[in-house]
Design a protein around this motif. Sequence first.
Motif: not given
Length: 506
Positions: A311-313, A317-323, A389-391, A439-446
């Motif tokens: 399950h991808e989730g 995942g990642r949180v990115v803050v653009c400053l 991730s969001q999952a 499209g990745a489940e939960g916004g996960a990163v492989p």
Amino acid sequence: MARIAVIGAGMGAMAAAARLAVAGHRVAVYERTETYGGAVRRFERDGFGFDTGPGLLAVPAVYRDLFIKTGKEPLEACVELVQVDPSARHVFADGTEASLPNASRAGVVAALDEALGAGAGGRWGDFLIRARETWDRTRRPLLEEPLWPNWQVLAEREPYPAVPHKRLLRTRRAGTLAEVGAWELRDPRLVALLESHALAYGLDPGTAPANAAVLPYMEHAFGTWYVRGGMRELARVVYERCLARKVEFRFGVEVTGILEKDGRAAGLELAGAEGPSVAEADLVVGTGPWRLGELTHGRELYAPEGIKPTHEGASPGRVVVCLALSGARDADAAHRTVVHTPDRQAELEAFGRGEPAARPTVVMDRPDDPALRPDDAHESMVLTATVPSQARYDWEAAGAAEAFADGMVAAAERALPGLRERALWREVRTPVHTRLETGAEGGAVPAPALAAAEGSFLRPSNSTSLAGLFTVGGWSHPGGGLPHAGMSGALVAGLIVEGPEFQGSQ
């Protein structure tokens, strides 16, 4: 000449599409969003630009090979590659700092000795020698060859070498990355340096196999590179190479199913603004294996003895803050700074609970690139942290994203005091954004594929049990990361052009 339908316009998919088109096939790419690049995206506002996906490129040879094999113009004729130096500045929990030269073992040894004390650089240098041996053992099967049918050979033995201990008159083989750090590096700052490469992919050093040592080795051996104009430029030139090879792109079209005929993949079922439709094809290059199961209506795509999609989730995942910052970028600023958590154990325990760390490790990217700022009196900066991730964690809950971003900025201020006062505005992007874009489940990163550990860090093969259906991208072999995405495209193209006897790139 075959008709080939490709699902999605991520980096691996486009790499496959360009190679297949050069081989004489008619290739059409169907992307549900309105643009290409997968996770390699850019956010723009008020003259500022930010890379919201990968900030640097390791092993650029993968994309150099893609351009050599698909046209007359080499990669460097299409984009400017800049080798960043130092490769990274590290700010450790105790406030110690070390700036590591790019692709120089002697330079890194000297820098660590100076920053952390005599002997620290030597221990890291000895580790890099063992990491190179691990790389030599795993490079072809984990990056350049299709997944072996007898993948169990990769899963059974840890390729990271055993380390001799003179006092004990024996050797000891580390089974996990955490053991490598504890047994061989011994300094908590060196351990943090080692483990930060695993944490960047959401890998727990306590369970990641010792051969995850190849992750820092790849950056050390091949350097870390920036694409002038932003990493999105790499996606642009790969897309344009596809167009030059007559690859057709259809954006805003979602694939809802895979057609089958006579036991073979025969095309795609589509949903778009004009309603449902079908696209017939002789071969299909698919997206992540987990999602392919849904598109094939639950068909078992891998043999019982094969690597199964997870399950991808479940992946982070990642949180990115653009400053957007007022004030000029410091002339001597490092492109990348890693601000290590003050409490590494608490960070790992939070991952285990499926929660974001209260005090996370934060990666700060400060590209010296006029294309990403309105003028020289301003600066664009990107902060990145690995999170569930969001999952596993509700990033859409009121205040959750902003509160975590506050903590990331506070962490970054350990490396750059006064950062908050310079901020004109910020954009916070969570795994929710990643899910919408990739499209990745939960916004996960492989994570990249790794050996040993009974195969639990391997990815499913690029070929499936449904004839004519292949998978490409970070969720299939050889796993996640920009170099791995490019190699997945090469592997899929090889399997289609040369057939099952394809043994990988030479």
